[in-house]
Design a protein around this motif. Sequence first.
Motif: not given
Length: 285
Positions: A211-228
């Motif tokens: 999870l940490s590797d995928i999140l990296g330094d992004k705000d959310y897991f797929f960018g700047s806005r939350p998804t489900e």
Amino acid sequence: MAEETTKVVPSWFDPMRVALIVGVIGVVIYLFRRRGGTESFVTPDAPRDVVLLHQLGHGVQCPSLSPFAMKLETYLRINNIPYKSLYDRKMGPKGKSPWIEYNGDVIPDSSFIMAYLNDKFHVNMNSNLTSEQQGVAKALQRLAEDSMYFQLGLWRAVYDEEKETFRAIGLNAFYIWMLERKAQSDAYHHGIGRHSEAEVASITEADLKALSDILGDKDYFFGSRPTEVDCTLFGHLSQFVWQAHRSPGEKLINERFPNLKRYCERIKNKYWQDWDELILKPATE
């Protein structure tokens, strides 16, 4: 070396027998309640156009003890869906919590609830995801709900000798004992409970690293806005961050994967401004 003494336990108190009796009673109650269909779960004079969220009680340092309730309530908050939380500990039609009512409809299971509300309120949090990203999101959801959930349950109910989370909300010794037996049984049949505590900790480390590797330094897991999937992952990670003291998960997040803690704090600060009003015992620094 002093001889070990064996405590003699009456045959009627055999743990498996007690668990079986309790299980049978639970099934009987569940089947009895189902006889009336979902109508028996409808709240009389419920307000129109408001989601009634049935869930377990408040947590000590999270608004709920359940990662699934945290998932669902975060979804409701992000999408500004009118709702009211009912901390009634009432189980839904499938014998689980959380579940919702909406204008006479009764919907159990957090994922089915979100799909239902997506349709009713024309919500699509995943509209910006590619097909590949949607596949990754589904895999991350399964990692949380089919792996991390059982790690959390084992820590709280089995590995934590102090049973801190349960004692803090006022559960008595017998109920804690029952929860321990249930967690052991559920985890054993899942498979993770057949491993040693150290092996489960290594699974926790691998999951959190992924999870940490995928999140990296992004705000959310797929960018700047939350998804489900952010609702799902926050629901589970928040339990390790704030409500699993001394657990391997808490230690790993603090020491090795701080981006996961910052992620949780980001969602908490933006969507849970009333957090301290909803917990039983605010955390002390």
